[in-house]
Design an enzyme around this catalytic site. Structure first.
Site, PDB file in Angstrom:
ATOM      1  N   ASP A 257       0.885  -1.156   0.000  1.00 59.09           N
ATOM      2  CA  ASP A 257       0.000   0.000   0.000  1.00 59.09           C
ATOM      3  C   ASP A 257       0.933   1.219   0.000  1.00 59.09           C
ATOM      4  O   ASP A 257       2.126   1.088   0.284  1.00 59.09           O
ATOM      5  CB  ASP A 257      -0.852  -0.053   1.274  1.00 59.09           C
ATOM      6  CG  ASP A 257      -1.662   1.203   1.484  1.00 59.09           C
ATOM      7  OD1 ASP A 257      -2.271   1.682   0.519  1.00 59.09           O
ATOM      8  OD2 ASP A 257      -1.691   1.709   2.628  1.00 59.09           O
TER       9      ASP A 257
ATOM     10  N   THR B 269       1.623  10.041   3.941  1.00 53.37           N
ATOM     11  CA  THR B 269       0.588  10.761   3.197  1.00 53.37           C
ATOM     12  C   THR B 269      -0.817  10.500   3.745  1.00 53.37           C
ATOM     13  O   THR B 269      -1.733  11.266   3.447  1.00 53.37           O
ATOM     14  CB  THR B 269       0.668  10.390   1.702  1.00 53.37           C
ATOM     15  OG1 THR B 269       0.954   8.978   1.628  1.00 53.37           O
ATOM     16  CG2 THR B 269       1.765  11.155   1.002  1.00 53.37           C
TER      17      THR B 269
ATOM     18  N   LYS C  30      -9.320   5.220   5.802  1.00 54.43           N
ATOM     19  CA  LYS C  30      -8.017   4.745   5.307  1.00 54.43           C
ATOM     20  C   LYS C  30      -8.193   3.630   4.271  1.00 54.43           C
ATOM     21  O   LYS C  30      -8.890   2.651   4.531  1.00 54.43           O
ATOM     22  CB  LYS C  30      -7.142   4.272   6.462  1.00 54.43           C
ATOM     23  CG  LYS C  30      -6.577   5.429   7.276  1.00 54.43           C
ATOM     24  CD  LYS C  30      -5.552   4.960   8.283  1.00 54.43           C
ATOM     25  CE  LYS C  30      -4.977   6.141   9.038  1.00 54.43           C
ATOM     26  NZ  LYS C  30      -4.132   5.690  10.156  1.00 54.43           N
TER      27      LYS C  30
ATOM     28  N   ILE D  59      -9.697   3.853   1.479  1.00 58.59           N
ATOM     29  CA  ILE D  59     -10.959   3.982   0.735  1.00 58.59           C
ATOM     30  C   ILE D  59     -10.824   5.063  -0.349  1.00 58.59           C
ATOM     31  O   ILE D  59     -10.266   6.137  -0.092  1.00 58.59           O
ATOM     32  CB  ILE D  59     -12.114   4.329   1.720  1.00 58.59           C
ATOM     33  CG1 ILE D  59     -12.156   3.332   2.898  1.00 58.59           C
ATOM     34  CG2 ILE D  59     -13.463   4.407   1.014  1.00 58.59           C
ATOM     35  CD1 ILE D  59     -12.379   1.882   2.542  1.00 58.59           C
TER      36      ILE D  59
ATOM     37  N   SER E 174      -2.621   0.659  -4.157  1.00 59.76           N
ATOM     38  CA  SER E 174      -3.162   1.824  -3.457  1.00 59.76           C
ATOM     39  C   SER E 174      -4.405   2.314  -4.184  1.00 59.76           C
ATOM     40  O   SER E 174      -4.437   2.326  -5.419  1.00 59.76           O
ATOM     41  CB  SER E 174      -2.123   2.952  -3.446  1.00 59.76           C
ATOM     42  OG  SER E 174      -2.724   4.160  -3.014  1.00 59.76           O
TER      43      SER E 174
ATOM     44  N   LYS F 268     -10.984  -1.540  -1.685  1.00 57.65           N
ATOM     45  CA  LYS F 268     -10.732  -2.243  -0.427  1.00 57.65           C
ATOM     46  C   LYS F 268     -11.956  -2.031   0.474  1.00 57.65           C
ATOM     47  O   LYS F 268     -12.548  -0.943   0.428  1.00 57.65           O
ATOM     48  CB  LYS F 268      -9.488  -1.660   0.269  1.00 57.65           C
ATOM     49  CG  LYS F 268      -8.211  -1.801  -0.556  1.00 57.65           C
ATOM     50  CD  LYS F 268      -7.062  -1.023   0.098  1.00 57.65           C
ATOM     51  CE  LYS F 268      -5.869  -0.949  -0.841  1.00 57.65           C
ATOM     52  NZ  LYS F 268      -4.753  -0.137  -0.327  1.00 57.65           N
TER      53      LYS F 268
ATOM     54  N   ASP G 299      -1.579  -0.436   6.160  1.00 61.37           N
ATOM     55  CA  ASP G 299      -1.772   0.244   7.455  1.00 61.37           C
ATOM     56  C   ASP G 299      -3.257   0.428   7.773  1.00 61.37           C
ATOM     57  O   ASP G 299      -3.581   1.001   8.811  1.00 61.37           O
ATOM     58  CB  ASP G 299      -1.097   1.630   7.449  1.00 61.37           C
ATOM     59  CG  ASP G 299      -1.818   2.592   6.534  1.00 61.37           C
ATOM     60  OD1 ASP G 299      -2.211   2.175   5.414  1.00 61.37           O
ATOM     61  OD2 ASP G 299      -2.024   3.750   6.925  1.00 61.37           O
TER      62      ASP G 299
HETATM   63  C1  GL1 Z   1      -7.891   8.235  -2.134  1.00 59.66           C
HETATM   64  C2  GL1 Z   1      -8.587   8.962  -0.981  1.00 59.66           C
HETATM   65  C3  GL1 Z   1      -7.642   9.070   0.216  1.00 59.66           C
HETATM   66  C4  GL1 Z   1      -7.076   7.706   0.615  1.00 59.66           C
HETATM   67  C5  GL1 Z   1      -6.496   7.021  -0.618  1.00 59.66           C
HETATM   68  C6  GL1 Z   1      -6.046   5.598  -0.343  1.00 59.66           C
HETATM   69  O1  GL1 Z   1      -6.753   8.952  -2.581  1.00 59.66           O
HETATM   70  O2  GL1 Z   1      -8.960  10.273  -1.380  1.00 59.66           O
HETATM   71  O3  GL1 Z   1      -8.280   9.701   1.308  1.00 59.66           O
HETATM   72  O4  GL1 Z   1      -8.077   6.910   1.225  1.00 59.66           O
HETATM   73  O5  GL1 Z   1      -7.448   6.968  -1.696  1.00 59.66           O
HETATM   74  O6  GL1 Z   1      -5.018   5.565   0.556  1.00 59.66           O
HETATM   75  P1  GL1 Z   1      -6.696   9.952  -3.869  1.00 59.66           P
HETATM   76  O7  GL1 Z   1      -7.664  11.040  -3.585  1.00 59.66           O
HETATM   77  O8  GL1 Z   1      -5.267  10.396  -3.881  1.00 59.66           O
HETATM   78  O9  GL1 Z   1      -7.083   9.159  -5.093  1.00 59.66           O
HETATM   79 MG    MG Z   2      -2.719   3.120   3.672  1.00 63.57          MG
END
Ligand code: GL1
Ligand code: MG
Length: 220
Positions: free
Chosen positions: A8, A16, A44, A46, A115, A146, A171
């Site tokens: 992840d 981050t 987290k 999501i 991720s 996830k 995490d």
């Molecule tokens: C998206 C969500 C974040 C986090 C990540 C996964 O990222 O907005 O809050 O949950 O997924 O770690 P992003 O906005 O960068 O696509």
């Molecule tokens: Mg994470």
């Protein structure tokens, strides 16, 4: 035999997850919704729009916005988040991760990223660790986020491996559930109470040692 490592990104490779929290908290404030760290655990791992839905439900505002408005809100959060990540430099990599990645390469393991973040490729470039990875799952290509195992199954597939040949590191509770569902050995980073379903866990990334992880898989 383990041939791959699936990581992840947010909260495992860099801190981050904290920036996501701050950006969501900021958006919550604009909407009059309070977001604390306990609620943030549910966010987290999501995806962006699913996170927004959870936040709106939390604030009992789920029917208050159209799809277009929701997309605009999510874009505002992303603008705030991007300001944080534009300042990321190689020293922002979490302790122990550089060693873990280089050790994995020395041992001939393949590496991929699982991720939900659309920003993952940019962060890996800013950290100057993108060259370690053989594949990055494109979250836009997934049907389910996830805790569904799809992202980890795909991350193994992109390496030409089965999930059983990989170790997954996460995490988030939703992430551990996804790794377990894929049939992959799960390694959690964080508090024991949150990582209780992981096959093995460490409190912080600097305790992630490849030799230890491989011997833990051997014990199963
Ligand atoms: C998206 C969500 C974040 C986090 C990540 C996964 O990222 O907005 O809050 O949950 O997924 O770690 P992003 O906005 O960068 O696509
Ligand atoms: Mg994470």
């Amino acid at each position: 035999m383990i041939k791959g490592l699936v990581l992840d990104l947010d909260g495992v490779i860099a801190d981050t997850a904290e920036y996501h929290y701050l950006a969501w908290k900021w958006l919550g404030e604009q909407l009059g919704i309070q977001i604390d760290r306990e609620f943030n655990e549910q966010l987290k791992g999501i995806s962006r729009l699913e996170s927004l839905e959870l936040i709106l439900t939390h604030g009992q505002l789920n029917d208050a916005f159209s799809e277009v408005e929701k997309n605009n809100l999510a874009a505002k959060k992303n603008d705030v988040y991007k300001k944080y990540i534009s300042e990321i430099v190689p020293t922002d990599i979490l302790p122990g991760i550089n060693d873990l990645l280089s050790e994995a390469k020395v041992r001939g393991l393949k590496l991929s990223i699982a991720s939900a973040s659309m920003n993952a490729p940019d962060i890996l470039k800013n950290l100057k660790v993108d060259m370690y990875f053989d594949a990055i799952v494109n979250p836009a290509s997934l049907k389910h986020g996830k805790p569904d195992p799809e992202i980890f199954i795909k991350a193994a597939q992109l390496l030409g491996l089965s999930p059983e040949q990989c170790i997954g590191i996460e995490d988030a509770e939703a992430g551990i559930e996804a790794i377990n569902g894929a049939g992959m050995f799960s390694v959690g980073v964080g508090a024991e109470i949150l990582m209780k379903n992981a096959d093995f866990f460490v409190a912080e990334t600097n305790y992630l040692n490849l030799g230890d992880l491989l011997s833990q898989v051997g014990k199963c």
